[in-house]
Design a protein around this motif. Structure first.
Motif, PDB file in Angstrom:
ATOM      1  N   THR A  16       0.843  -1.197   0.000  1.00 43.10           N
ATOM      2  CA  THR A  16       0.000   0.000   0.000  1.00 43.10           C
ATOM      3  C   THR A  16       0.875   1.243   0.000  1.00 43.10           C
ATOM      4  O   THR A  16       0.682   2.160  -0.807  1.00 43.10           O
ATOM      5  N   LEU A  20       1.748   4.249  -2.996  1.00 45.13           N
ATOM      6  CA  LEU A  20       1.533   5.667  -2.736  1.00 45.13           C
ATOM      7  C   LEU A  20       2.789   6.514  -2.905  1.00 45.13           C
ATOM      8  O   LEU A  20       2.825   7.665  -2.496  1.00 45.13           O
ATOM      9  N   GLY A  26      -7.737   4.843  -3.576  1.00 45.73           N
ATOM     10  CA  GLY A  26      -7.814   3.520  -2.976  1.00 45.73           C
ATOM     11  C   GLY A  26      -8.085   2.433  -4.004  1.00 45.73           C
ATOM     12  O   GLY A  26      -7.471   1.367  -3.964  1.00 45.73           O
ATOM     13  N   TYR A  49      -8.931   0.167   3.372  1.00 47.55           N
ATOM     14  CA  TYR A  49      -9.430   1.434   3.896  1.00 47.55           C
ATOM     15  C   TYR A  49      -9.118   1.595   5.379  1.00 47.55           C
ATOM     16  O   TYR A  49      -8.901   2.711   5.852  1.00 47.55           O
ATOM     17  N   LEU A  52      -5.455   2.746   5.228  1.00 47.56           N
ATOM     18  CA  LEU A  52      -5.365   4.138   4.799  1.00 47.56           C
ATOM     19  C   LEU A  52      -5.710   5.087   5.940  1.00 47.56           C
ATOM     20  O   LEU A  52      -5.025   6.105   6.140  1.00 47.56           O
ATOM     21  N   GLU A  53      -6.742   4.761   6.707  1.00 42.25           N
ATOM     22  CA  GLU A  53      -7.121   5.615   7.849  1.00 42.25           C
ATOM     23  C   GLU A  53      -6.016   5.618   8.904  1.00 42.25           C
ATOM     24  O   GLU A  53      -5.690   6.674   9.464  1.00 42.25           O
ATOM     25  N   ILE A  61       0.870   9.007   5.319  1.00 37.32           N
ATOM     26  CA  ILE A  61       0.335   9.453   4.031  1.00 37.32           C
ATOM     27  C   ILE A  61      -0.476  10.725   4.283  1.00 37.32           C
ATOM     28  O   ILE A  61      -0.815  11.044   5.425  1.00 37.32           O
ATOM     29  N   GLU A  63      -3.837  13.064   2.426  1.00 36.37           N
ATOM     30  CA  GLU A  63      -4.874  13.136   1.394  1.00 36.37           C
ATOM     31  C   GLU A  63      -4.546  14.312   0.489  1.00 36.37           C
ATOM     32  O   GLU A  63      -4.216  15.397   0.965  1.00 36.37           O
ATOM     33  N   TYR A  73      -4.422   9.864  -2.259  1.00 34.93           N
ATOM     34  CA  TYR A  73      -3.394   9.915  -1.227  1.00 34.93           C
ATOM     35  C   TYR A  73      -2.001   9.888  -1.839  1.00 34.93           C
ATOM     36  O   TYR A  73      -1.814   9.463  -2.968  1.00 34.93           O
TER      37      TYR A  73
END
Length: 107
Positions: A16, A20, A26, A49, A52-53, A61, A63, A73
């Motif tokens: 992930t 990025l 996503g 997800y 990512l949070e 990361i 946004e 992201y």
């Protein structure tokens, strides 16, 4: 004693963050990870997800844009450092493998 957060990364975390290195959504990550690993690694949308949070809240990361429910992201410097640290750890493991097992002679 509990392990420090992000001391080691799961494959899903690693790939992930690797995706990025350039800005993406996503859904892009869900497509890219299997493609970059010859289908060896997949990430479920729930796992992605959640990651990512976590990465957002921990500063790995950031946004870059939001279009309705779609969010884009990119890695921060802290995220790049975590990814590089994990890559160095994996390289050291591989070196250990080659040093201790890879040089054995075949029977």
């Amino acid at each position: 004693m509990p392990r420090a957060k992000y001391q080691t990364l799961t494959e899903q975390m690693f790939y992930t963050l690797l995706c990025l290195k350039e800005e993406c959504y996503g859904l892009d990550i869900l497509d890219r990870v299997p493609a970059m690993t010859d289908q060896r690694v997949t990430i479920g949308s729930g796992t992605l997800y959640t990651l990512l949070e976590q990465f957002l809240s921990d500063g790995l990361i950031r946004e870059t844009k939001r279009e309705g429910r779609r969010r884009c992201y990119i890695l921060t410097l802290q995220g790049r450092e975590a990814l590089e640290k994990e890559a160095a750890r994996l390289e050291a493991q591989l070196e250990d493998y080659h040093r201790y097992l890879g040089k054995e002679e075949a029977p």
